[in-house]
Design a protein around this motif. Structure first.
Motif, PDB file in Angstrom:
ATOM      1  N   LEU A 161       0.825  -1.208   0.000  1.00 46.53           N
ATOM      2  CA  LEU A 161       0.000   0.000   0.000  1.00 46.53           C
ATOM      3  C   LEU A 161       0.863   1.263   0.000  1.00 46.53           C
ATOM      4  O   LEU A 161       0.568   2.235  -0.688  1.00 46.53           O
ATOM      5  N   ILE A 162       1.957   1.220   0.780  1.00 44.38           N
ATOM      6  CA  ILE A 162       2.845   2.382   0.844  1.00 44.38           C
ATOM      7  C   ILE A 162       3.497   2.625  -0.517  1.00 44.38           C
ATOM      8  O   ILE A 162       3.522   3.757  -1.021  1.00 44.38           O
ATOM      9  N   ILE A 163       4.012   1.548  -1.123  1.00 46.90           N
ATOM     10  CA  ILE A 163       4.755   1.691  -2.373  1.00 46.90           C
ATOM     11  C   ILE A 163       3.840   1.997  -3.550  1.00 46.90           C
ATOM     12  O   ILE A 163       4.160   2.827  -4.412  1.00 46.90           O
ATOM     13  N   ALA A 164       2.693   1.327  -3.601  1.00 47.13           N
ATOM     14  CA  ALA A 164       1.837   1.426  -4.790  1.00 47.13           C
ATOM     15  C   ALA A 164       0.783   2.521  -4.716  1.00 47.13           C
ATOM     16  O   ALA A 164       0.268   2.951  -5.749  1.00 47.13           O
ATOM     17  N   VAL A 165       0.451   2.981  -3.501  1.00 44.16           N
ATOM     18  CA  VAL A 165      -0.630   3.969  -3.366  1.00 44.16           C
ATOM     19  C   VAL A 165      -0.137   5.246  -2.676  1.00 44.16           C
ATOM     20  O   VAL A 165      -0.167   6.332  -3.260  1.00 44.16           O
ATOM     21  N   ILE A 166       0.299   5.116  -1.429  1.00 40.79           N
ATOM     22  CA  ILE A 166       0.643   6.297  -0.637  1.00 40.79           C
ATOM     23  C   ILE A 166       1.795   7.078  -1.260  1.00 40.79           C
ATOM     24  O   ILE A 166       1.700   8.286  -1.489  1.00 40.79           O
ATOM     25  N   ALA A 167       2.906   6.394  -1.541  1.00 37.06           N
ATOM     26  CA  ALA A 167       4.088   7.085  -2.063  1.00 37.06           C
ATOM     27  C   ALA A 167       3.813   7.791  -3.391  1.00 37.06           C
ATOM     28  O   ALA A 167       4.130   8.982  -3.530  1.00 37.06           O
ATOM     29  N   PRO A 168       3.228   7.122  -4.397  1.00 36.28           N
ATOM     30  CA  PRO A 168       2.998   7.818  -5.668  1.00 36.28           C
ATOM     31  C   PRO A 168       2.080   9.028  -5.543  1.00 36.28           C
ATOM     32  O   PRO A 168       2.351  10.077  -6.131  1.00 36.28           O
ATOM     33  N   VAL A 169       1.005   8.891  -4.769  1.00 38.05           N
ATOM     34  CA  VAL A 169       0.053  10.002  -4.636  1.00 38.05           C
ATOM     35  C   VAL A 169       0.710  11.191  -3.937  1.00 38.05           C
ATOM     36  O   VAL A 169       0.632  12.330  -4.401  1.00 38.05           O
ATOM     37  N   VAL A 170       1.396  10.914  -2.817  1.00 40.49           N
ATOM     38  CA  VAL A 170       2.027  11.997  -2.066  1.00 40.49           C
ATOM     39  C   VAL A 170       3.132  12.657  -2.891  1.00 40.49           C
ATOM     40  O   VAL A 170       3.239  13.880  -2.952  1.00 40.49           O
ATOM     41  N   GLU A 171       3.955  11.840  -3.546  1.00 40.30           N
ATOM     42  CA  GLU A 171       5.058  12.397  -4.328  1.00 40.30           C
ATOM     43  C   GLU A 171       4.558  13.261  -5.476  1.00 40.30           C
ATOM     44  O   GLU A 171       5.148  14.308  -5.782  1.00 40.30           O
ATOM     45  N   GLU A 172       3.483  12.852  -6.134  1.00 34.77           N
ATOM     46  CA  GLU A 172       2.938  13.674  -7.215  1.00 34.77           C
ATOM     47  C   GLU A 172       2.380  14.988  -6.672  1.00 34.77           C
ATOM     48  O   GLU A 172       2.598  16.056  -7.246  1.00 34.77           O
ATOM     49  N   LEU A 173       1.647  14.915  -5.557  1.00 38.91           N
ATOM     50  CA  LEU A 173       1.085  16.134  -4.974  1.00 38.91           C
ATOM     51  C   LEU A 173       2.178  17.106  -4.533  1.00 38.91           C
ATOM     52  O   LEU A 173       2.028  18.326  -4.654  1.00 38.91           O
ATOM     53  N   VAL A 174       3.290  16.558  -4.044  1.00 39.24           N
ATOM     54  CA  VAL A 174       4.363  17.414  -3.535  1.00 39.24           C
ATOM     55  C   VAL A 174       5.252  17.931  -4.664  1.00 39.24           C
ATOM     56  O   VAL A 174       5.417  19.144  -4.843  1.00 39.24           O
ATOM     57  N   PHE A 175       5.822  17.014  -5.454  1.00 36.70           N
ATOM     58  CA  PHE A 175       6.827  17.421  -6.428  1.00 36.70           C
ATOM     59  C   PHE A 175       6.219  17.994  -7.703  1.00 36.70           C
ATOM     60  O   PHE A 175       6.716  18.983  -8.245  1.00 36.70           O
ATOM     61  N   ARG A 176       5.154  17.367  -8.227  1.00 36.14           N
ATOM     62  CA  ARG A 176       4.529  17.893  -9.448  1.00 36.14           C
ATOM     63  C   ARG A 176       3.326  18.757  -9.131  1.00 36.14           C
ATOM     64  O   ARG A 176       2.623  19.210 -10.029  1.00 36.14           O
ATOM     65  N   GLY A 177       3.112  18.970  -7.820  1.00 35.42           N
ATOM     66  CA  GLY A 177       2.021  19.829  -7.399  1.00 35.42           C
ATOM     67  C   GLY A 177       2.542  21.065  -6.708  1.00 35.42           C
ATOM     68  O   GLY A 177       2.780  22.093  -7.331  1.00 35.42           O
ATOM     69  N   ALA A 178       2.758  20.959  -5.404  1.00 30.52           N
ATOM     70  CA  ALA A 178       3.132  22.130  -4.600  1.00 30.52           C
ATOM     71  C   ALA A 178       4.454  22.747  -5.036  1.00 30.52           C
ATOM     72  O   ALA A 178       4.549  23.964  -5.226  1.00 30.52           O
ATOM     73  N   LEU A 179       5.509  21.922  -5.184  1.00 25.37           N
ATOM     74  CA  LEU A 179       6.811  22.478  -5.549  1.00 25.37           C
ATOM     75  C   LEU A 179       6.822  22.967  -6.993  1.00 25.37           C
ATOM     76  O   LEU A 179       7.461  23.977  -7.312  1.00 25.37           O
ATOM     77  N   TRP A 180       6.139  22.268  -7.880  1.00 27.41           N
ATOM     78  CA  TRP A 180       6.034  22.721  -9.267  1.00 27.41           C
ATOM     79  C   TRP A 180       5.364  24.095  -9.310  1.00 27.41           C
ATOM     80  O   TRP A 180       5.822  25.000  -9.994  1.00 27.41           O
ATOM     81  N   ASN A 181       4.276  24.233  -8.575  1.00 26.79           N
ATOM     82  CA  ASN A 181       3.537  25.491  -8.550  1.00 26.79           C
ATOM     83  C   ASN A 181       4.407  26.624  -8.027  1.00 26.79           C
ATOM     84  O   ASN A 181       4.353  27.755  -8.529  1.00 26.79           O
ATOM     85  N   ALA A 182       5.233  26.344  -7.020  1.00 25.04           N
ATOM     86  CA  ALA A 182       6.118  27.366  -6.475  1.00 25.04           C
ATOM     87  C   ALA A 182       7.215  27.730  -7.474  1.00 25.04           C
ATOM     88  O   ALA A 182       7.542  28.910  -7.661  1.00 25.04           O
ATOM     89  N   LEU A 183       7.783  26.734  -8.135  1.00 22.19           N
ATOM     90  CA  LEU A 183       8.894  26.972  -9.052  1.00 22.19           C
ATOM     91  C   LEU A 183       8.474  27.714 -10.311  1.00 22.19           C
ATOM     92  O   LEU A 183       9.211  28.560 -10.828  1.00 22.19           O
ATOM     93  N   GLU A 184       7.275  27.398 -10.826  1.00 20.24           N
ATOM     94  CA  GLU A 184       6.880  28.001 -12.093  1.00 20.24           C
ATOM     95  C   GLU A 184       6.560  29.490 -11.957  1.00 20.24           C
ATOM     96  O   GLU A 184       6.347  30.175 -12.949  1.00 20.24           O
ATOM     97  N   ARG A 185       6.585  29.992 -10.733  1.00 19.70           N
ATOM     98  CA  ARG A 185       6.363  31.426 -10.533  1.00 19.70           C
ATOM     99  C   ARG A 185       7.597  32.248 -10.892  1.00 19.70           C
ATOM    100  O   ARG A 185       7.497  33.456 -11.098  1.00 19.70           O
ATOM    101  N   TRP A 186       8.765  31.593 -10.947  1.00 22.52           N
ATOM    102  CA  TRP A 186       9.986  32.362 -11.244  1.00 22.52           C
ATOM    103  C   TRP A 186      10.959  31.628 -12.160  1.00 22.52           C
ATOM    104  O   TRP A 186      12.049  32.134 -12.449  1.00 22.52           O
TER     105      TRP A 186
END
Length: 215
Positions: A161-186
């Protein structure tokens, strides 16, 4: 907006470093407790350089991903608060801040097709690294393999569950979500792709994983 994005990124990286150090200290304390050893130099010497018990390892992974998501939510919410103070915009930025948006059916098909056809490449690179550059293998993949081979059924289910569900969802929300949103501002889009990929790969702290995951 550019300054806000830079502050968000710096805040996340700084707090993550602090959180990671505290987490590692917590792992050691939990490991000593489970092993029945005192929280002392003698206790540390008794556990040596081995791997923590499976239940401690699984608990650490859950706390790690929960902490990462909480930090990302903090910078998204904090950014929204600062923006409202400066512009008066009242709408909450959660959906946009985490990069959650609709996609065309063709995009889903393309993503799934790519996942099942080229997903072997990172694994192939990782195998080459472990074979020819064993000093770059810190053992993270081996730990997962050990749990899947020797763990109890419940431990295997939790790890899956951690490898197949939790990790992918969290990593996408963080790296391609929150951090992407912050980076694309500058930063321009192509640079954002590279930087988020490097952050994602570096997060794993294991060259045998990080190098192939960079792709």
């Amino acid at each position: 907006e550019a300054a806000l994005g830079l502050i968000q990124l710096g805040t996340f990286v700084g707090l993550w470093a602090v959180f990671f150090i505290v987490l590692q200290l917590g792992v050691i304390a939990a490991w000593l407790t489970v092993a029945g050893e005192p929280l002392s130099l003698a206790g540390l010497q008794s556990i040596g350089g081995g791997m923590p018990p499976t239940n401690v390892l699984l608990g650490t992974l859950v706390v790690q991903f929960a902490g990462m998501l909480a930090l990302a939510a903090g910078i998204v919410g904090g950014g929204g608060f600062v923006r409202r103070l400066g512009t008066g915009i009242r709408s909450l930025p959660w959906r946009k801040g985490f990069g959650i948006r609709g996609a065309l059916p063709l995009a889903w098909v393309a993503a799934i097709a790519a996942g099942v056809t080229v997903g072997w490449f990172p694994g192939y690179i990782a195998d080459l690294i472990r074979t020819y550059l064993p000093s770059l293998d810190f053992g993270a993949v081996g730990v997962v393999g050990d749990v899947l081979e020797t763990g109890t059924l419940s431990e295997k289910v939790v790890l899956a569950l951690i490898i197949a569900v939790i990790a992918p969802v969290v990593e996408e929300l963080v790296f391609r979500g929150a951090l992407w949103n912050a980076l694309e501002r500058w930063l321009p889009g192509p640079v954002v792709i590279v930087v988020t990929a490097m952050l994602f790969a570096g997060f794993h702290l294991d060259p045998a994983q990080a190098i192939p995951l960079l792709f």
